[in-house]
Design a protein around this motif. Structure first.
Motif, PDB file in Angstrom:
ATOM      1  N   TYR A  97     -37.321  -5.662 -21.538  1.00  0.00           N
ATOM      2  CA  TYR A  97     -35.936  -5.899 -21.111  1.00  0.00           C
ATOM      3  C   TYR A  97     -35.808  -6.917 -19.963  1.00  0.00           C
ATOM      4  CZ  TYR A  97     -31.197  -5.377 -19.574  1.00  0.00           C
ATOM      5  OH  TYR A  97     -29.896  -5.654 -19.201  1.00  0.00           O
TER       6      TYR A  97
ATOM      7  N   LYS B 279     -37.192  -1.578 -24.045  1.00  0.00           N
ATOM      8  CA  LYS B 279     -37.394  -1.119 -22.669  1.00  0.00           C
ATOM      9  C   LYS B 279     -38.537  -1.871 -21.991  1.00  0.00           C
ATOM     10  CE  LYS B 279     -35.635   3.508 -23.711  1.00  0.00           C
ATOM     11  NZ  LYS B 279     -35.995   4.917 -23.998  1.00  0.00           N
TER      12      LYS B 279
ATOM     13  N   SER C 236     -36.691   0.633 -29.707  1.00  0.00           N
ATOM     14  CA  SER C 236     -36.355   1.163 -28.390  1.00  0.00           C
ATOM     15  C   SER C 236     -37.479   0.924 -27.383  1.00  0.00           C
ATOM     16  CB  SER C 236     -36.048   2.658 -28.491  1.00  0.00           C
ATOM     17  OG  SER C 236     -35.807   3.218 -27.226  1.00  0.00           O
TER      18      SER C 236
ATOM     19  N   LEU D 223     -29.464   0.292 -19.744  1.00  0.00           N
ATOM     20  CA  LEU D 223     -30.291  -0.744 -19.124  1.00  0.00           C
ATOM     21  C   LEU D 223     -29.469  -1.730 -18.298  1.00  0.00           C
ATOM     22  CD1 LEU D 223     -32.658  -1.438 -22.158  1.00  0.00           C
ATOM     23  CD2 LEU D 223     -33.373  -0.535 -19.928  1.00  0.00           C
TER      24      LEU D 223
ATOM     25  N   GLU E  21     -28.532   2.684 -25.246  1.00  0.00           N
ATOM     26  CA  GLU E  21     -29.655   2.272 -24.402  1.00  0.00           C
ATOM     27  C   GLU E  21     -29.372   0.935 -23.731  1.00  0.00           C
ATOM     28  OE1 GLU E  21     -33.300   2.401 -26.585  1.00  0.00           O
ATOM     29  OE2 GLU E  21     -33.297   4.593 -26.722  1.00  0.00           O
TER      30      GLU E  21
END
Length: 259
Positions: free
Chosen positions: A195, A192, A188, A229, A225
């Motif tokens: 990304y 992030k 995760s 995003l 997620e």
């Protein structure tokens, strides 16, 4: 909601390769990916894709002598001419499939070797520029050392650095959550952080590279997620079914394409 692409090199292997497209479509997938199409004529691959009304999400540039143990040639000094010719080989399949993403395998060489680094950078530049002429993204994928010992690109931060150094907007990160879990953990957090560079996502359970579940990485949370995003690309299912492809698709039931 994530959209999934069946990886036909690992899934639906109960069928011959060109029959896997129809099987994937009937199972509810709207797209496919695979490692290499090069044992089959481009037009046959295109016909199989069209017959299943599927989108081609991804495939790899030719990797050198894969059967002989090679895992790409982009970072191999002395193989530059072969690498450049491999792009022309791939473009024949691009035209038949309409694919918009190609993965470039680096090869088995020390990632700290300055000559290999320079060769890899030159390969990125050449491939990205050639593929940009056809509106295609070039993807770089870090691969863990357990599955592929000695692979040149074995770190997500290193991949991000090569992407940024290239200065080319069509060079992107192939974010395989399975490899990320084995290399770094904290999928995760990496997702992030990186990304903005991501051009494609792949999944598999960390334990055994089987069907995705919550045992690690936590895929239900990661799918949410991805939605948060704003990811609208395909999620490649690059896993080995534990007990048959169709038998293992329970996880996919809520995301399958309606009949």
């Amino acid at each position: 909601m994530p959209r999934f692409a069946a990886n036909l090199s690992m899934m639906f292997t109960e069928w011959e390769f060109l029959d896997r497209f129809k099987a994937a479509a009937e199972a509810g997938f709207e797209a496919v990916e695979f490692l290499f199409p090069y044992e089959h004529a481009p037009e046959k691959v295109g016909l199989a894709l069209a017959g299943g009304e599927l989108e081609q999400a991804l495939f790899n540039l030719p990797p050198g002598d894969f059967a002989g143990g090679e895992r790409g040639i982009a970072a191999l000094v002395g193989r530059e001419d072969e690498f450049r010719a491999s792009i022309e080989t791939a473009l024949a399949y691009v035209h038949e499939t309409g694919v918009k993403r190609l993965h470039m395998m680096a090869g088995l060489v020390d990632p700290k070797d300055p000559a290999a680094q320079a060769t890899y950078r030159a390969s990125i530049a050449y491939a990205a520029d050639k593929l940009a002429e056809h509106d295609i993204d070039l993807l770089l994928e870090p691969i863990n050392g357990r599955d592929m010992p000695g692979y040149f690109l074995n770190d997500f931060d290193a991949a991000a650095a090569y992407i940024r150094e290239s200065g080319r907007p069509n060079v992107k990160l192939q974010f395989d959550m399975y490899h990320c879990e084995l290399i770094h953990g904290d999928v995760s957090g990496k997702l992030k952080a990186l990304y903005p560079l991501v051009g494609h996502v792949q999944i598999a359970r960390a334990n055994g590279r089987h069907e995705p579940d919550a045992s690690g990485p936590d895929y239900p949370r990661l799918f949410a997620e991805l939605d948060g995003l704003g990811y609208d690309g395909f999620v490649g299912c690059e896993y080995r079914p534990e007990a048959g492809t169709l038998e293992g698709l329970g996880w996919f039931s809520e995301w399958r394409k309606p009949e």
